[in-house]
Design a protein around this motif. Structure first.
Motif, PDB file in Angstrom:
ATOM      1  N   VAL A  93       0.981  -1.296   0.160  1.00 10.37           N
ATOM      2  CA  VAL A  93       0.132  -0.129  -0.041  1.00 10.37           C
ATOM      3  C   VAL A  93       0.878   1.217  -0.065  1.00 10.37           C
ATOM      4  N   HIS A  94       1.805   1.295   0.806  1.00 12.20           N
ATOM      5  CA  HIS A  94       2.661   2.412   0.953  1.00 12.20           C
ATOM      6  C   HIS A  94       3.496   2.930  -0.400  1.00 12.20           C
ATOM      7  N   LEU A  95       3.577   1.947  -1.240  1.00 16.62           N
ATOM      8  CA  LEU A  95       4.252   2.034  -2.566  1.00 16.62           C
ATOM      9  C   LEU A  95       3.345   2.653  -3.658  1.00 16.62           C
ATOM     10  N   GLN A  96       1.932   2.575  -3.213  1.00 10.94           N
ATOM     11  CA  GLN A  96       0.987   3.015  -4.477  1.00 10.94           C
ATOM     12  C   GLN A  96       1.109   4.376  -4.589  1.00 10.94           C
ATOM     13  N   PRO A  97       0.866   4.793  -5.752  1.00 18.25           N
ATOM     14  CA  PRO A  97       1.269   6.362  -6.189  1.00 18.25           C
ATOM     15  C   PRO A  97       0.366   7.235  -5.073  1.00 18.25           C
ATOM     16  N   TYR A  98      -0.850   7.127  -4.822  1.00 21.98           N
ATOM     17  CA  TYR A  98      -1.482   7.957  -3.861  1.00 21.98           C
ATOM     18  C   TYR A  98      -0.845   8.084  -2.744  1.00 21.98           C
ATOM     19  N   TYR A  99      -0.392   7.005  -1.985  1.00 26.72           N
ATOM     20  CA  TYR A  99       0.310   7.244  -0.679  1.00 26.72           C
ATOM     21  C   TYR A  99       1.844   7.523  -0.799  1.00 26.72           C
ATOM     22  N   GLN A 100       2.400   7.456  -2.041  1.00 25.68           N
ATOM     23  CA  GLN A 100       3.883   8.005  -2.204  1.00 25.68           C
ATOM     24  C   GLN A 100       3.635   9.567  -2.230  1.00 25.68           C
ATOM     25  N   GLN A 101       2.610   9.943  -2.762  1.00 21.21           N
ATOM     26  CA  GLN A 101       2.408  11.492  -2.758  1.00 21.21           C
ATOM     27  C   GLN A 101       2.322  12.195  -1.344  1.00 21.21           C
ATOM     28  N   LEU A 102       1.781  11.173  -0.499  1.00 24.75           N
ATOM     29  CA  LEU A 102       1.566  11.644   1.071  1.00 24.75           C
ATOM     30  C   LEU A 102       3.030  11.671   1.863  1.00 24.75           C
ATOM     31  N   GLY A 103       4.230  11.008   1.074  1.00 25.14           N
ATOM     32  CA  GLY A 103       5.336  11.057   1.735  1.00 25.14           C
ATOM     33  C   GLY A 103       6.013   9.443   2.003  1.00 25.14           C
ATOM     34  N   TRP A 104       5.120   8.701   1.774  1.00 22.11           N
ATOM     35  CA  TRP A 104       5.660   7.142   2.007  1.00 22.11           C
ATOM     36  C   TRP A 104       6.677   6.746   0.789  1.00 22.11           C
ATOM     37  N   LYS A 105       7.528   6.040   1.507  1.00 19.74           N
ATOM     38  CA  LYS A 105       8.583   5.731   0.329  1.00 19.74           C
ATOM     39  C   LYS A 105       9.223   4.268   0.398  1.00 19.74           C
ATOM     40  N   PRO A 106       9.852   3.944  -0.491  1.00 19.42           N
ATOM     41  CA  PRO A 106      10.751   2.536  -0.429  1.00 19.42           C
ATOM     42  C   PRO A 106      11.412   2.467   0.832  1.00 19.42           C
ATOM     43  N   GLY A 107      11.322   1.468   1.538  1.00 25.26           N
ATOM     44  CA  GLY A 107      12.187   1.197   2.874  1.00 25.26           C
ATOM     45  C   GLY A 107      11.405   1.408   4.201  1.00 25.26           C
ATOM     46  N   ASP A 108      10.147   2.189   3.907  1.00 22.72           N
ATOM     47  CA  ASP A 108       9.425   2.305   5.138  1.00 22.72           C
ATOM     48  C   ASP A 108       8.781   1.186   5.789  1.00 22.72           C
ATOM     49  N   PHE A 109       8.515   0.000   4.935  1.00 18.52           N
ATOM     50  CA  PHE A 109       8.133  -1.187   5.444  1.00 18.52           C
ATOM     51  C   PHE A 109       8.740  -2.379   4.827  1.00 18.52           C
ATOM     52  N   PRO A 110       9.968  -2.620   5.351  1.00 16.84           N
ATOM     53  CA  PRO A 110      10.829  -3.597   4.477  1.00 16.84           C
ATOM     54  C   PRO A 110      10.155  -4.990   4.581  1.00 16.84           C
ATOM     55  N   VAL A 111       9.452  -5.402   5.373  1.00 18.51           N
ATOM     56  CA  VAL A 111       9.093  -6.908   5.475  1.00 18.51           C
ATOM     57  C   VAL A 111       8.003  -6.835   4.288  1.00 18.51           C
TER      58      VAL A 111
END
Length: 147
Positions: A93-111
């Motif tokens: 979810v955090h890698l979906q475009p909508y959430y990336q525009q909110l500041g989530w990025k690769p590495g935030d949820f490594p599992v």
């Protein structure tokens, strides 16, 4: 891919009637999915993949049959070449475009990201024939044997 925040829609009367009629076949479909999953489990038990975990006393619905493999992309490509259409479910979810525009990025949820890089859904549906599944199984076995 989630480009924008979604909505919670309700189904129509027609969709409800269709679902109601399909429920009459639910037990047969579930039984067939269980047979398919059992064949996959048995066939892949000695491969370097992680198959779905099974718990005693729990009935699994087998909506998907998801394996995990270190070389998922190569396996996906090899199966696709043989007209076996696997899927990758689901982008974290955090890698979906909508959430990336909110500041989530690769590495935030490594599992979640590590799982996503390894997961592959094999064909799993009640109308999958034994012959079709045998073709999938043999193709996966060939991939891992290097043939």
């Amino acid at each position: 891919e989630m480009q924008e925040l979604g909505f919670n829609y309700r189904i129509t009367d027609f969709q409800a009637a269709l679902a109601n009629s399909q429920l009459k076949r639910a037990d047969a479909g579930l039984a067939q999915r269980q047979r398919i999953a059992e064949r996959y489990q048995y066939a892949f038990q000695h491969l370097p993949i992680l198959s779905p975990a099974l718990s005693t006393g729990v009935q699994h619905g087998w909506h998907l049959y998801v394996i995990q493999a270190d070389n998922r992309k190569a396996l996906y490509d090899a199966l696709r070449e043989k007209q076996i259409f696997c899927q990758v479910h689901y982008i974290p979810v955090h890698l979906q475009p909508y959430y990336q525009q909110l500041g989530w990025k690769p590495g935030d949820f490594p599992v979640a990201e590590a799982y996503y890089k390894r997961c592959l859904s094999l064909p799993m549906y009640p109308s999958l024939t034994e012959e079709q599944q045998s073709y999938v199984i043999e193709s996966v076995l060939q991939f891992f044997s290097g043939n």
